[in-house]
Motif scaffolding. Structure first.
Motif, PDB file in Angstrom:
ATOM      1  N   LEU A 140      32.409  13.620  29.320  1.00 13.38           N
ATOM      2  CA  LEU A 140      32.783  14.140  28.018  1.00 13.38           C
ATOM      3  C   LEU A 140      32.511  13.088  27.079  1.00 13.38           C
ATOM      4  CD1 LEU A 140      35.164  15.377  30.158  1.00 13.38           C
ATOM      5  CD2 LEU A 140      35.817  16.325  27.942  1.00 13.38           C
ATOM      6  N   ARG A 141      32.237  13.271  25.838  1.00 16.43           N
ATOM      7  CA  ARG A 141      32.025  12.387  24.622  1.00 16.43           C
ATOM      8  C   ARG A 141      33.529  12.507  23.817  1.00 16.43           C
ATOM      9  NH1 ARG A 141      27.135  10.890  22.937  1.00 16.43           N
ATOM     10  NH2 ARG A 141      28.565   9.583  21.566  1.00 16.43           N
ATOM     11  N   PRO A 142      33.610  11.318  23.245  1.00 16.98           N
ATOM     12  CA  PRO A 142      35.035  11.388  22.404  1.00 16.98           C
ATOM     13  C   PRO A 142      34.975  12.355  21.238  1.00 16.98           C
ATOM     14  CG  PRO A 142      33.717   9.156  22.104  1.00 16.98           C
ATOM     15  CD  PRO A 142      33.142   9.927  23.272  1.00 16.98           C
TER      16      PRO A 142
ATOM     17  N   ASP B 242      31.976  22.863  23.525  1.00 16.01           N
ATOM     18  CA  ASP B 242      31.620  22.276  24.776  1.00 16.01           C
ATOM     19  C   ASP B 242      32.872  21.750  25.369  1.00 16.01           C
ATOM     20  OD1 ASP B 242      28.922  22.402  24.287  1.00 16.01           O
ATOM     21  OD2 ASP B 242      28.681  20.407  23.313  1.00 16.01           O
ATOM     22  N   TYR B 243      33.999  21.474  24.727  1.00 17.30           N
ATOM     23  CA  TYR B 243      35.066  21.219  25.222  1.00 17.30           C
ATOM     24  C   TYR B 243      35.781  22.460  26.250  1.00 17.30           C
ATOM     25  CZ  TYR B 243      40.120  20.168  25.745  1.00 17.30           C
ATOM     26  OH  TYR B 243      41.481  19.970  26.724  1.00 17.30           O
TER      27      TYR B 243
ATOM     28  N   ARG C 210      43.285  10.017  23.449  1.00 20.98           N
ATOM     29  CA  ARG C 210      43.763  11.171  23.195  1.00 20.98           C
ATOM     30  C   ARG C 210      42.833  12.505  23.793  1.00 20.98           C
ATOM     31  NH1 ARG C 210      44.440   8.778  17.849  1.00 20.98           N
ATOM     32  NH2 ARG C 210      42.491   9.988  17.060  1.00 20.98           N
ATOM     33  N   LEU C 211      41.509  12.288  23.889  1.00 23.63           N
ATOM     34  CA  LEU C 211      40.987  13.711  24.552  1.00 23.63           C
ATOM     35  C   LEU C 211      41.421  13.684  26.071  1.00 23.63           C
ATOM     36  CD1 LEU C 211      38.923  15.782  24.175  1.00 23.63           C
ATOM     37  CD2 LEU C 211      37.199  13.979  24.683  1.00 23.63           C
ATOM     38  N   LEU C 212      41.968  12.770  26.619  1.00 21.70           N
ATOM     39  CA  LEU C 212      42.126  12.939  28.201  1.00 21.70           C
ATOM     40  C   LEU C 212      43.551  13.338  28.387  1.00 21.70           C
ATOM     41  CD1 LEU C 212      40.633   9.439  29.575  1.00 21.70           C
ATOM     42  CD2 LEU C 212      39.669  11.434  29.928  1.00 21.70           C
TER      43      LEU C 212
ATOM     44  N   LYS D 291      36.565  22.087  29.913  1.00 23.33           N
ATOM     45  CA  LYS D 291      37.559  22.323  30.597  1.00 23.33           C
ATOM     46  C   LYS D 291      37.666  23.406  31.591  1.00 23.33           C
ATOM     47  CE  LYS D 291      40.797  24.847  28.294  1.00 23.33           C
ATOM     48  NZ  LYS D 291      41.630  25.278  27.312  1.00 23.33           N
ATOM     49  N   GLY D 292      36.778  24.391  31.367  1.00 19.17           N
ATOM     50  CA  GLY D 292      36.538  25.660  32.409  1.00 19.17           C
ATOM     51  C   GLY D 292      36.314  25.138  33.595  1.00 19.17           C
TER      52      GLY D 292
END
Length: 218
Positions: A90-92, A98-99, A135-137, A103-104
């Motif tokens: 992933l990109r930050p 896209d997220y 934070r994304l993780l 995630k799917g």
């Protein structure tokens, strides 16, 4: 050395401890007597414990035994659970669509009982904002917490930040559930096919009116 046991005339000992075809203990008998019994039963004399003194031999259908052993080994390999680590990058500053897609994939991997290595890739000035990746993780871990847990906490690795998610469900459980779901879908398809092929009920015949009575002459 061959892993195949010695059978029949390849057995080179004066006497053996013989086991009958049904597992009964015959006792210690001369090799010639054991071979004679094998001929009478139309079976093979198979050395099953070569290091025993005397060696243990059994009367059996060796061809059938080899086939059944191969089938058991094949089934064991089929059900063997291999630990697999999938990777998702992933990109930050990933966009919402896209997220959700990424995630799917993570959800699917965890449902299959696989671990997932999540890699956040920083570029340029993003490297000075590691908190964005952290934070994304954390967000992703929270979104899939029903299916997995943080097995390895987020850590910086050069230009990347890495976290590993482990599945709550064991691989063997996931495989068993997948087989059950596949069998259920197959049963549903077969049931629908049978219903579609069934002939429609024939329309009920209309009742035939009884002939009117002719009035009798007075």
């Amino acid at each position: 050395m061959s892993a195949e046991p010695r059978i029949n005339d390849r057995i080179r000992v004066p006497e053996v401890r013989l086991v009958g075809p049904s597992g009964e203990q015959v006792g210690i008998v001369p090799l010639a007597k054991a071979l004679e019994l094998a001929q009478e039963y139309d079976l093979d004399l198979v050395e099953v414990a070569a290091t025993a003194r005397p060696p243990v031999c059994k009367l059996m259908d060796y061809g059938k035994f080899k086939y059944e052993s191969a089938m058991k080994a094949r089934e064991a390999r089929k059900n063997q659970a291999h630990t697999v680590i999938k990777e998702m990058k992933l990109r930050p500053k990933i966009d919402p669509h896209d997220y959700d897609t990424k995630k799917g994939h993570v959800v699917r991997f965890l449902k299959q009982g696989d671990k997932v290595k999540i890699t956040i890739m920083f570029r340029g000035r993003e490297q000075s904002r590691p908190e964005l990746g952290y934070r994304l993780l954390q967000r992703l871990a929270t979104d899939v917490e029903d299916l997995g847990f943080i097995e390895s906490n987020p850590k910086q690795d050069g230009r990347n930040m890495i976290m590993v998610l482990g599945p709550h469900k064991k691989k063997t459980e996931a495989m068993a559930e997948a087989r059950e779901a596949q069998a259920a879908r197959k049963a549903d398809r077969e049931g629908a096919k049978v219903q579609a092929d069934a002939p429609a009920d024939a329309p009920a015949e209309a009742p035939v009116d009884a002939p009117a009575e002719t009035p009798s002459e007075a």
